[in-house]
Write an enzyme that holds these catalytic residues in place. Sequence first.
Site, PDB file in Angstrom:
ATOM      1  N   ASP A 187      12.002  10.045   2.903  1.00 36.75           N
ATOM      2  CA  ASP A 187      10.835  10.698   3.489  1.00 36.75           C
ATOM      3  C   ASP A 187      11.288  11.882   4.336  1.00 36.75           C
ATOM      4  OD1 ASP A 187       7.724   9.652   3.732  1.00 36.75           O
ATOM      5  OD2 ASP A 187       8.285  11.003   5.357  1.00 36.75           O
TER       6      ASP A 187
ATOM      7  N   ASP B 243       3.996   6.475  -3.617  1.00 35.05           N
ATOM      8  CA  ASP B 243       2.626   6.301  -3.127  1.00 35.05           C
ATOM      9  C   ASP B 243       2.216   7.533  -2.320  1.00 35.05           C
ATOM     10  OD1 ASP B 243       0.236   4.807  -2.876  1.00 35.05           O
ATOM     11  OD2 ASP B 243       0.805   4.128  -0.872  1.00 35.05           O
TER      12      ASP B 243
ATOM     13  N   GLY C 164       6.494   2.749   5.300  1.00 36.40           N
ATOM     14  CA  GLY C 164       7.480   1.798   4.809  1.00 36.40           C
ATOM     15  C   GLY C 164       6.932   0.552   4.144  1.00 36.40           C
TER      16      GLY C 164
ATOM     17  N   LYS D 269       1.090   7.203  -7.493  1.00 37.20           N
ATOM     18  CA  LYS D 269      -0.329   7.404  -7.204  1.00 37.20           C
ATOM     19  C   LYS D 269      -0.819   8.713  -7.836  1.00 37.20           C
ATOM     20  CE  LYS D 269      -1.874   6.738  -3.012  1.00 37.20           C
ATOM     21  NZ  LYS D 269      -2.073   6.958  -1.557  1.00 37.20           N
TER      22      LYS D 269
ATOM     23  N   TRP E  21       5.626  -0.002   1.093  1.00 39.12           N
ATOM     24  CA  TRP E  21       6.115  -0.210  -0.277  1.00 39.12           C
ATOM     25  C   TRP E  21       7.604  -0.559  -0.269  1.00 39.12           C
ATOM     26  CZ3 TRP E  21       4.112   2.511  -5.187  1.00 39.12           C
ATOM     27  CH2 TRP E  21       2.712   2.390  -5.259  1.00 39.12           C
TER      28      TRP E  21
ATOM     29  N   ASP F 233      14.224  15.915   1.752  1.00 41.92           N
ATOM     30  CA  ASP F 233      13.232  16.367   0.776  1.00 41.92           C
ATOM     31  C   ASP F 233      13.754  16.082  -0.629  1.00 41.92           C
ATOM     32  OD1 ASP F 233      11.369  17.649  -0.761  1.00 41.92           O
ATOM     33  OD2 ASP F 233      11.450  19.559   0.311  1.00 41.92           O
TER      34      ASP F 233
END
Length: 239
Positions: free
Chosen positions: A107, A147, A83, A187, A85, A123
Site C-alpha cells: 500500500d 480490493d 488490512g 474489485k 483482506w 507503489d
Amino acid sequence: MSQSKKWKTSITRRDKSVRVKTARGRKLSSTRWLQRQLNDPYVQEANRKGYRSRAAFKIIEIDDRFQFLKPGQKVVDLGCAPGGWTQVAAERIEAEKNPDGHVIGIDLQEVEDIPGATLLVGDFMENDAPDRLKEVIGGSVDIVLSDMAAAASGHPQTDHLRITGLVEAAFYFAIEILKPNGWFVAKVLAGGTDNDLLNTMKKSFTTVRHAKPPASRKDSSETYVIASGFRGKNAYSDE
C-alpha cells in the site's frame, strides 16, 4: 450446484437497531453513515473477530465459494490498507505455521503489523515493482488480490474509468508475478470490466467470472472479477 458454488454466510442482523442523534457540527449525511455503520452486522462481526474492516467478509465469502486460498500459498494483496483482506489471506494459507505460506500486502501508506504477513509501503505501479516483489517473496505467487477503489467523484462515468484503470494496473502487475494456474481476484464496478480488458483477461486465464458476495452492500455498484487458471505471462499478447 455443489455447496462450494453457493454463497455461504453466517452473519445476521441484530434485533435492535441503534439510532444516532445529529450532533452539532455533524452533517446529516455523516449521521446517516454512522448509523448505518453501527447497525451493520458485518461491522459488528468484524469488531468481534478483530478484523480491520467489514471488507474482510467479502474475501471470506468469495473464497468460501471459489476456494482458492489454501495452506502454503504465496499471496499478494494490492492496496491492502487497512488490512482486512491481508488478515484473512494470512489465516487461510496458515502463514504463521506453514513455512511455505507467505502473504505480502502493498500500500502507499503504512499498515499496522499483521501476524503472518509482510507489509510493504510503495507503489505497485512502478516499473520495477514486480521484480522487487518477487525478490521479497522468493519467486512467483499463487494469487493476486485487489480490493482497491478510487475515491468517488460523484460522477458515475468518471468513477467507472478510475476503477477500471486500477483493475487494469492490478491485472498487468499480476501477470508479471503469477505462477501458471494462478488466480486474480479484483474489485470492479457493476457491468464488469472494460470489454478490451475483459477479453485480455480471458486470453490470460482459463476462466473469468464475476460475483457479488453478500457482504457487498446491495446499494453498492461494486462486484468482483475472479480469474483462475493463469496461462502464463505472455498469453495476453497472443492473437
